[in-house]
Design an enzyme around this catalytic site. Sequence first.
Site, PDB file in Angstrom:
ATOM      1  N   HIS A  99      44.065  45.687  45.827  1.00  0.00           N
ATOM      2  CA  HIS A  99      42.645  45.804  46.173  1.00  0.00           C
ATOM      3  C   HIS A  99      42.094  44.375  46.206  1.00  0.00           C
ATOM      4  O   HIS A  99      42.565  43.516  45.453  1.00  0.00           O
ATOM      5  CB  HIS A  99      41.845  46.530  45.094  1.00  0.00           C
ATOM      6  CG  HIS A  99      42.317  47.894  44.728  1.00  0.00           C
ATOM      7  ND1 HIS A  99      43.352  48.122  43.866  1.00  0.00           N
ATOM      8  CD2 HIS A  99      41.850  49.117  45.088  1.00  0.00           C
ATOM      9  CE1 HIS A  99      43.523  49.423  43.716  1.00  0.00           C
ATOM     10  NE2 HIS A  99      42.633  50.048  44.450  1.00  0.00           N
ATOM     11  N   ASP A 102      41.530  42.911  42.848  1.00  0.00           N
ATOM     12  CA  ASP A 102      42.701  42.580  42.005  1.00  0.00           C
ATOM     13  C   ASP A 102      43.099  41.120  42.144  1.00  0.00           C
ATOM     14  O   ASP A 102      43.599  40.511  41.202  1.00  0.00           O
ATOM     15  CB  ASP A 102      43.949  43.397  42.413  1.00  0.00           C
ATOM     16  CG  ASP A 102      43.704  44.882  42.451  1.00  0.00           C
ATOM     17  OD1 ASP A 102      42.826  45.360  41.714  1.00  0.00           O
ATOM     18  OD2 ASP A 102      44.404  45.567  43.234  1.00  0.00           O
ATOM     19  N   ASP A 294      52.419  56.846  47.112  1.00  0.00           N
ATOM     20  CA  ASP A 294      52.143  56.185  45.837  1.00  0.00           C
ATOM     21  C   ASP A 294      52.965  56.924  44.792  1.00  0.00           C
ATOM     22  O   ASP A 294      52.682  58.080  44.452  1.00  0.00           O
ATOM     23  CB  ASP A 294      50.645  56.229  45.504  1.00  0.00           C
ATOM     24  CG  ASP A 294      49.907  55.017  46.061  1.00  0.00           C
ATOM     25  OD1 ASP A 294      50.524  54.233  46.811  1.00  0.00           O
ATOM     26  OD2 ASP A 294      48.715  54.846  45.740  1.00  0.00           O
TER      27      ASP A 294
HETATM   28  C1  XLS Z   1      43.310  55.762  42.032  1.00  0.00           C
HETATM   29  C2  XLS Z   1      44.026  55.438  43.251  1.00  0.00           C
HETATM   30  C3  XLS Z   1      43.885  54.002  43.740  1.00  0.00           C
HETATM   31  C4  XLS Z   1      44.357  53.863  45.154  1.00  0.00           C
HETATM   32  C5  XLS Z   1      43.936  52.595  45.813  1.00  0.00           C
HETATM   33  O1  XLS Z   1      43.490  56.821  41.443  1.00  0.00           O
HETATM   34  O2  XLS Z   1      45.369  55.780  43.071  1.00  0.00           O
HETATM   35  O3  XLS Z   1      44.527  53.123  42.886  1.00  0.00           O
HETATM   36  O4  XLS Z   1      45.746  53.981  45.265  1.00  0.00           O
HETATM   37  O5  XLS Z   1      42.593  52.371  45.724  1.00  0.00           O
HETATM   38 CA    CA Z   2      47.087  55.577  44.422  1.00  0.00          CA
END
Ligand code: XLS
Ligand code: CA
Length: 437
Positions: A99, A102, A294
């Site tokens: 992000h 970050d 993810d």
């Molecule tokens: C939060 C999300 C976030 C996204 C990116 O729960 O997983 O981290 O992956 O903003």
């Molecule tokens: Ca995520």
Amino acid sequence: MTYFTSFDKIQFEGKTSKNPFAFKQYNPSEVVSGKTMEEHLRFAVAYWHTFNANGTDPFGSATMIRSWDKYDGLDRSKARVEANFEFMDKLNIPYYCFHDADIAPEGATLQETNKNIDVIVAMLKDYQKQTGKKLLWNTANNFTNPRYVHGAGTAVNANAYAFAAAQIKKGLEVGKELGAENYVFWGGREGYESLLNTNMALELDNLARLYQMSIDYANEIGFDAQFLIEPKPKEPTTHQYDFDAATTIAFLQKYGLQDKFKLNLEANHATLAGHTFEHEIRVAATNGMLGSLDANQGNMLLGWDTDEFPTDLYTTTLTMYEVLKAGGIGRGGVNFDAKVRRTSFEMDDLALGHIAGMDSFAWGLKAAAKLIEEKTFDSLIDDRYATFTTGIGADVVAGKSSLKALEAHALTNPVVDNKSGRIERLRLQLSEAIYSV
Ligand code: XLS
Ligand code: CA
Ligand code: CA
């Protein structure tokens, strides 16, 4: 400077190795189903969990020991860049994700924040060039700053909406500068707490408008990344609009955006929505919208987003089964949106967490390839639906049937020859495939 001092490059040593700083399953150059493991898995480090998270929870303060924490401000951001590239090199991870918030500290004004971002982006670009590492995706943090308390792309206040748009604009420029493969939208504040004070129709229309503006700007600057929306049902909002894959796809279709986006699916978000990860992947793939993953897992005893490293081999196997069936992950990857536990506070835990995740995914990939090759599930599935390949069933599939024709067939009182679904047998075969790897 070296940030990770107790281990060197992690090597593949095979199943019999007892070395915790070695891969037992992940052998990047090993070919599985026609591609190397590295090509299939496209692993990425999540900057926020690895370099920013400090171990705080709602009841406790920071616990993490981090070698870059001896610096402050922009110097700490620079140290994190160095640590990130050292980590990717040592773990043999080709991609990373971040992000805006970050990578660089927020300034007092948007101008100052953007200046800080520019300093770090120049450094990231340099490191990418030197190392060959790449950006899988970047995104805007449109949820932490208090200005987003009532939403960002669904804000009740147009000034907050403008700030969100400005962050996305900068994010698209940064993505272009760093050659990002994808650009992610995750709507942490895009939802509501109570309908009593919410104009849902306006919020959804505005969110779609923001997505359209983002597509327009990406086209204008020639940023050709794949756009991804990441569903999550709740947390921090009570109800998030991008609830799950199916809801997000319906939203995109309503606003005519379905060809511009794919989905970034997260395992823990799937379980919060009451789905398995494989369900979310199947829904996306069925609609041609599987974008990226993810990788993490929740804790089934807790009702929140714990973002643990993925070690459940049943889930990694079924995940990779869906990915292989969908023809691969394309421009996406397997991003470890996962954090070490608050009690795993040493530097080494960052490496051990990633090794656990990478080995678990490599294991899942091999087991999935075997299940596909041996048609473990496919032969039963083919058999279950066989009546749709001939006669009246084939007419239905070809779109040549009607209620009248089907009634005429039913009136002949044909035998409905149902067979067992064999769930228990299939589950054991799944276990056997995992065990055989
Ligand atoms: C939060 C999300 C976030 C996204 C990116 O729960 O997983 O981290 O992956 O903003
Ligand atoms: Ca995520
Ligand atoms: Ca999460």
